[in-house]
Design an enzyme around this catalytic site. Structure first.
Site, PDB file in Angstrom:
ATOM      1  N   VAL A  56     -40.174 -16.683 -21.214  1.00  0.00           N
ATOM      2  CA  VAL A  56     -39.731 -15.316 -20.928  1.00  0.00           C
ATOM      3  C   VAL A  56     -40.546 -14.743 -19.765  1.00  0.00           C
ATOM      4  O   VAL A  56     -39.986 -14.151 -18.844  1.00  0.00           O
ATOM      5  CB  VAL A  56     -39.819 -14.420 -22.188  1.00  0.00           C
ATOM      6  N   CYS A  59     -39.379 -16.324 -16.506  1.00  0.00           N
ATOM      7  CA  CYS A  59     -38.055 -15.865 -16.063  1.00  0.00           C
ATOM      8  C   CYS A  59     -38.024 -14.377 -15.737  1.00  0.00           C
ATOM      9  O   CYS A  59     -37.288 -13.954 -14.840  1.00  0.00           O
ATOM     10  CB  CYS A  59     -37.012 -16.182 -17.127  1.00  0.00           C
ATOM     11  N   GLU A  60     -38.805 -13.587 -16.446  1.00  0.00           N
ATOM     12  CA  GLU A  60     -38.773 -12.141 -16.234  1.00  0.00           C
ATOM     13  C   GLU A  60     -39.546 -11.710 -14.990  1.00  0.00           C
ATOM     14  O   GLU A  60     -39.079 -10.878 -14.225  1.00  0.00           O
ATOM     15  CB  GLU A  60     -39.338 -11.406 -17.460  1.00  0.00           C
ATOM     16  N   SER A  61     -40.754 -12.240 -14.813  1.00  0.00           N
ATOM     17  CA  SER A  61     -41.610 -11.715 -13.740  1.00  0.00           C
ATOM     18  C   SER A  61     -42.195 -12.787 -12.837  1.00  0.00           C
ATOM     19  O   SER A  61     -42.864 -12.451 -11.857  1.00  0.00           O
ATOM     20  CB  SER A  61     -42.775 -10.938 -14.360  1.00  0.00           C
ATOM     21  N   TYR A 167     -29.335 -15.851 -18.055  1.00  0.00           N
ATOM     22  CA  TYR A 167     -30.696 -15.592 -18.531  1.00  0.00           C
ATOM     23  C   TYR A 167     -31.004 -16.431 -19.771  1.00  0.00           C
ATOM     24  O   TYR A 167     -32.049 -17.082 -19.847  1.00  0.00           O
ATOM     25  CB  TYR A 167     -30.863 -14.096 -18.842  1.00  0.00           C
TER      26      TYR A 167
END
Length: 184
Positions: A56, A59-61, A167
């Site tokens: 996560v 993929c997020e930041s 996502y």
């Protein structure tokens, strides 16, 4: 025959060297393992797989603790202000009025707590949990109530948002990479 075996052994050796370089040099460079202290602590505390948390974050930041999305989500796990305050009110010992979601410690704690909460809400179904992390848990609950998107009310057969569908696939793949490369 001996020449063929020499060529075959040379090819096998070459492939082993390429694989080793990929495994020990390329993968760690492009798939980092950072903030281990916080990830391990909060993944354990909230019973979330560390590989999922790392995926996560990736993929997020992309491991940028100062990341801010176009929607205003912040930090490593891209937590919105509303989610941060709501989660902090649920987390014992966390001060909801003095949050700093850009702080990796607080961000990962809230993100792990939220992943745990989503897993509980969606019966441990990780793809559904990830869809909710991306699109919002209320939206996913609506999708689960729609027979065209979920026959059993538990599993999404179709994710209507292309961004959310991608996502879920990307985080799932990255979780497998983290499990394979780092054994987490």
């Amino acid at each position: 025959m001996i020449r063929f075996l020499k060529k075959l052994l040379s090819l096998v050796f070459f492939l082993c060297v390429v694989a080793a370089i990929g495994y020990f040099v390329v993968v760690p460079r492009f798939v980092p393992l950072e903030y281990e202290e916080y990830v391990e602590k909060y993944a354990s505390q909230y019973q979330v797989e560390p590989s999922l948390v790392y995926a996560v974050i990736f993929c997020e930041s992309g491991y940028d603790p100062q990341a801010v999305s176009h929607a205003g989500s912040k930090g490593l796990m891209q937590i919105s202000d509303d989610t941060a305050v709501w989660a902090a009110q649920q987390i014992e010992g966390m001060d909801a009025e003095n949050l700093n979601v850009m702080d990796p410690d607080e961000n990962i704690q809230i993100g792990c707590w939220y992943l745990h909460w989503l897993h509980d809400k969606f019966n441990g179904n990780t793809p559904t949990c990830l869809a909710a992390y991306n699109a919002g848990h209320n939206k996913v609950a609506q999708w689960l109530a729609d027979e065209e998107k979920s026959a059993d009310g538990l599993t999404l057969e179709e994710i209507p948002y292309a961004e959310t569908d991608q996502y879920v696939k990307k985080v799932t793949l990255m979780q497998q990479v983290y499990q394979w490369r780092y054994g987490v």
